[in-house]
Design a protein around this motif. Sequence first.
Motif, PDB file in Angstrom:
ATOM      1  N   VAL A 103       1.375   1.967   3.851  1.00  0.00           N
ATOM      2  CA  VAL A 103       1.140   2.005   2.405  1.00  0.00           C
ATOM      3  C   VAL A 103       2.427   1.746   1.640  1.00  0.00           C
ATOM      4  CG1 VAL A 103       0.464   3.485   0.479  1.00  0.00           C
ATOM      5  CG2 VAL A 103      -0.872   3.516   2.584  1.00  0.00           C
ATOM      6  N   VAL A 104       3.526   2.359   2.087  1.00  0.00           N
ATOM      7  CA  VAL A 104       4.817   2.174   1.416  1.00  0.00           C
ATOM      8  C   VAL A 104       5.230   0.716   1.430  1.00  0.00           C
ATOM      9  CG1 VAL A 104       7.294   2.650   1.560  1.00  0.00           C
ATOM     10  CG2 VAL A 104       5.660   4.511   1.815  1.00  0.00           C
ATOM     11  N   VAL A 105       5.202   0.096   2.599  1.00  0.00           N
ATOM     12  CA  VAL A 105       5.617  -1.307   2.718  1.00  0.00           C
ATOM     13  C   VAL A 105       4.678  -2.209   1.930  1.00  0.00           C
ATOM     14  CG1 VAL A 105       5.944  -3.228   4.324  1.00  0.00           C
ATOM     15  CG2 VAL A 105       6.745  -0.946   4.938  1.00  0.00           C
ATOM     16  N   GLY A 106       3.369  -1.952   2.031  1.00  0.00           N
ATOM     17  CA  GLY A 106       2.402  -2.800   1.345  1.00  0.00           C
ATOM     18  C   GLY A 106       2.522  -2.723  -0.168  1.00  0.00           C
ATOM     19  N   VAL A 107       2.617  -1.510  -0.709  1.00  0.00           N
ATOM     20  CA  VAL A 107       2.710  -1.346  -2.164  1.00  0.00           C
ATOM     21  C   VAL A 107       4.045  -1.869  -2.681  1.00  0.00           C
ATOM     22  CG1 VAL A 107       2.755   0.324  -4.050  1.00  0.00           C
ATOM     23  CG2 VAL A 107       1.098   0.580  -2.192  1.00  0.00           C
TER      24      VAL A 107
ATOM     25  N   GLY B 208      -6.371   4.547  -4.488  1.00  0.00           N
ATOM     26  CA  GLY B 208      -7.631   4.308  -3.820  1.00  0.00           C
ATOM     27  C   GLY B 208      -7.507   4.328  -2.308  1.00  0.00           C
ATOM     28  N   VAL B 209      -6.475   3.688  -1.788  1.00  0.00           N
ATOM     29  CA  VAL B 209      -6.260   3.646  -0.338  1.00  0.00           C
ATOM     30  C   VAL B 209      -5.964   5.041   0.198  1.00  0.00           C
ATOM     31  CG1 VAL B 209      -4.715   2.803   1.469  1.00  0.00           C
ATOM     32  CG2 VAL B 209      -5.491   1.249  -0.329  1.00  0.00           C
ATOM     33  N   LEU B 210      -5.105   5.789  -0.499  1.00  0.00           N
ATOM     34  CA  LEU B 210      -4.736   7.130  -0.036  1.00  0.00           C
ATOM     35  C   LEU B 210      -5.918   8.081  -0.067  1.00  0.00           C
ATOM     36  CD1 LEU B 210      -1.267   7.413  -1.812  1.00  0.00           C
ATOM     37  CD2 LEU B 210      -1.672   7.263   0.642  1.00  0.00           C
ATOM     38  N   THR B 211      -6.786   7.931  -1.073  1.00  0.00           N
ATOM     39  CA  THR B 211      -7.975   8.781  -1.149  1.00  0.00           C
ATOM     40  C   THR B 211      -8.881   8.543   0.053  1.00  0.00           C
ATOM     41  OG1 THR B 211      -7.879   8.745  -3.573  1.00  0.00           O
ATOM     42  CG2 THR B 211      -9.943   9.417  -2.567  1.00  0.00           C
ATOM     43  N   VAL B 212      -8.971   7.292   0.493  1.00  0.00           N
ATOM     44  CA  VAL B 212      -9.786   6.965   1.661  1.00  0.00           C
ATOM     45  C   VAL B 212      -9.140   7.479   2.940  1.00  0.00           C
ATOM     46  CG1 VAL B 212     -10.683   5.074   3.065  1.00  0.00           C
ATOM     47  CG2 VAL B 212     -10.849   4.962   0.579  1.00  0.00           C
TER      48      VAL B 212
ATOM     49  N   GLY C 174       5.231   9.186  -4.653  1.00  0.00           N
ATOM     50  CA  GLY C 174       6.366   8.597  -3.956  1.00  0.00           C
ATOM     51  C   GLY C 174       6.285   7.103  -3.786  1.00  0.00           C
ATOM     52  N   VAL C 175       5.055   6.579  -3.718  1.00  0.00           N
ATOM     53  CA  VAL C 175       4.898   5.152  -3.455  1.00  0.00           C
ATOM     54  C   VAL C 175       4.745   4.324  -4.723  1.00  0.00           C
ATOM     55  CG1 VAL C 175       2.363   4.952  -3.305  1.00  0.00           C
ATOM     56  CG2 VAL C 175       3.801   3.625  -1.746  1.00  0.00           C
ATOM     57  N   SER C 176       4.455   4.968  -5.858  1.00  0.00           N
ATOM     58  CA  SER C 176       4.158   4.186  -7.062  1.00  0.00           C
ATOM     59  C   SER C 176       5.106   4.440  -8.231  1.00  0.00           C
ATOM     60  CB  SER C 176       2.717   4.445  -7.515  1.00  0.00           C
ATOM     61  OG  SER C 176       2.497   5.823  -7.769  1.00  0.00           O
ATOM     62  N   MET C 177       5.679   5.635  -8.345  1.00  0.00           N
ATOM     63  CA  MET C 177       6.639   5.880  -9.413  1.00  0.00           C
ATOM     64  C   MET C 177       7.974   5.192  -9.080  1.00  0.00           C
ATOM     65  SD  MET C 177       5.801   9.884 -10.344  1.00  0.00           S
ATOM     66  CE  MET C 177       7.145  10.007 -11.536  1.00  0.00           C
TER      67      MET C 177
ATOM     68  N   VAL D  94       5.929  -5.216 -16.275  1.00  0.00           N
ATOM     69  CA  VAL D  94       5.998  -4.097 -15.336  1.00  0.00           C
ATOM     70  C   VAL D  94       4.748  -3.230 -15.437  1.00  0.00           C
ATOM     71  CG1 VAL D  94       7.285  -2.018 -14.712  1.00  0.00           C
ATOM     72  CG2 VAL D  94       8.514  -4.109 -15.338  1.00  0.00           C
ATOM     73  N   LEU D  95       4.194  -3.081 -16.632  1.00  0.00           N
ATOM     74  CA  LEU D  95       2.993  -2.265 -16.803  1.00  0.00           C
ATOM     75  C   LEU D  95       1.823  -2.825 -16.005  1.00  0.00           C
ATOM     76  CD1 LEU D  95       1.439   0.035 -18.172  1.00  0.00           C
ATOM     77  CD2 LEU D  95       1.004  -1.525 -20.091  1.00  0.00           C
ATOM     78  N   VAL D  96       1.615  -4.130 -16.064  1.00  0.00           N
ATOM     79  CA  VAL D  96       0.507  -4.746 -15.324  1.00  0.00           C
ATOM     80  C   VAL D  96       0.676  -4.509 -13.832  1.00  0.00           C
ATOM     81  CG1 VAL D  96      -0.620  -6.922 -14.723  1.00  0.00           C
ATOM     82  CG2 VAL D  96       0.066  -6.481 -17.100  1.00  0.00           C
ATOM     83  N   ALA D  97       1.887  -4.778 -13.324  1.00  0.00           N
ATOM     84  CA  ALA D  97       2.140  -4.586 -11.900  1.00  0.00           C
ATOM     85  C   ALA D  97       2.007  -3.115 -11.506  1.00  0.00           C
ATOM     86  CB  ALA D  97       3.532  -5.106 -11.549  1.00  0.00           C
ATOM     87  N   PHE D  98       2.512  -2.232 -12.355  1.00  0.00           N
ATOM     88  CA  PHE D  98       2.454  -0.802 -12.070  1.00  0.00           C
ATOM     89  C   PHE D  98       1.006  -0.313 -12.007  1.00  0.00           C
ATOM     90  CE2 PHE D  98       1.968   3.427 -14.002  1.00  0.00           C
ATOM     91  CZ  PHE D  98       2.593   4.199 -13.043  1.00  0.00           C
ATOM     92  N   LEU D  99       0.165  -0.724 -12.960  1.00  0.00           N
ATOM     93  CA  LEU D  99      -1.227  -0.279 -12.971  1.00  0.00           C
ATOM     94  C   LEU D  99      -1.969  -0.757 -11.733  1.00  0.00           C
ATOM     95  CD1 LEU D  99      -2.155  -0.776 -16.736  1.00  0.00           C
ATOM     96  CD2 LEU D  99      -1.716   1.380 -15.541  1.00  0.00           C
ATOM     97  N   VAL D 100      -1.725  -2.005 -11.334  1.00  0.00           N
ATOM     98  CA  VAL D 100      -2.381  -2.538 -10.137  1.00  0.00           C
ATOM     99  C   VAL D 100      -1.944  -1.763  -8.900  1.00  0.00           C
ATOM    100  CG1 VAL D 100      -2.562  -4.543  -8.621  1.00  0.00           C
ATOM    101  CG2 VAL D 100      -2.703  -4.846 -11.104  1.00  0.00           C
ATOM    102  N   ALA D 101      -0.623  -1.603  -8.730  1.00  0.00           N
ATOM    103  CA  ALA D 101      -0.099  -0.926  -7.538  1.00  0.00           C
ATOM    104  C   ALA D 101      -0.502   0.547  -7.517  1.00  0.00           C
ATOM    105  CB  ALA D 101       1.423  -1.059  -7.494  1.00  0.00           C
ATOM    106  N   SER D 102      -0.465   1.198  -8.666  1.00  0.00           N
ATOM    107  CA  SER D 102      -0.800   2.623  -8.731  1.00  0.00           C
ATOM    108  C   SER D 102      -2.273   2.862  -8.407  1.00  0.00           C
ATOM    109  CB  SER D 102      -0.468   3.165 -10.125  1.00  0.00           C
ATOM    110  OG  SER D 102      -0.771   4.528 -10.228  1.00  0.00           O
ATOM    111  N   ALA D 103      -3.146   2.064  -9.017  1.00  0.00           N
ATOM    112  CA  ALA D 103      -4.585   2.230  -8.776  1.00  0.00           C
ATOM    113  C   ALA D 103      -4.944   1.897  -7.335  1.00  0.00           C
ATOM    114  CB  ALA D 103      -5.376   1.345  -9.738  1.00  0.00           C
TER     115      ALA D 103
END
Length: 331
Positions: free
Chosen positions: A90-94, A325-329, A183-186, A312-321
Amino acid sequence: MMSARRLLPGIAVLCLGALLARGIADLAGPNHLLVAIALGFVLGNVVGVPDRLAPGIATHKLWLGAGIVLLGASLSLEAVLEVGGPVLAVVVGVTGLTLVLVEVLARNVFGLANRLSSLLAAGASICGVSAVVAVAGIVRAREGQIAYAAATVLLFDAITIVVYPIVGELLGLSGIVFGIWAGVSMFSTGPVVAVGFAHSDVAGQWATMTKLTRNALIGVVVLAYASYYARSGSSSASDGRSLGLLWAEFPKFVLGFLALAVLSSLGAFSPDQQASIENAYGWLFLLAFVGLGTEIRLATLRNTGSTPVVVVLVAFLVASALSLGVLTVLF
């Protein structure tokens, strides 16, 4: 070397702020780390930081690093290794997604200069202002570009410190999911640690560990940018200079963190010793976050250009969401 006499007044202010934050939290209920940041913010923007206090308050990065090192003693590598593979993926991918998305949007959609695009991509994908500075030295960015990128990162740090705890509570996220997500998105290490421990001790530990893993990727990114700009003829950085700058910007407290984590996993610390260490890093974080709050300056944030923020906002929203989603799964 700066004399202790110059540092003591500012350090005393950090100590007073830490004690006040703890007292307010005990009386009123809010998380003490967030209170510490709020007190620092008031000091920096309402009261103002006198010149004689500035050197000591600037040591807050040292206290953050020391606290992170001691945090390693509270971790078990066995627990980390159980979920280490998915977290690393997840870290590398995000990180890769954020970097590429910012570069593409900045250059091809919004028409920003290549160097500014690279600074924004590094800051958003790796470790905030530290990554901006590291890449700036490689690509020979102008002072104005560095200022824009750094201000953009600081703006998102200020917003996410407030928003992430609220979202985590509304969604009822577990400590592991919230910690890894932060840790992976902020962007920057300080805010990540703050919101992690504001949620829970488990979230704080996972947030810190995930962020340090992400920070370590600064080496790959810096060397990749050095190679790209050298081939394009827009950088004069030699391989030696690239490696030297990489070491200068590498967060060395990561090494201490790992060392104590190994010792803890080997049973080097008794329960009483671990309790003392936890108390110590708790106070170190309080000192650090009072200082961190003073760096959130409204004047700087108001001067941030709108286009870098939108990119940065567009990229941040995509990566954060996507990461949430992946972590919840997964968890």
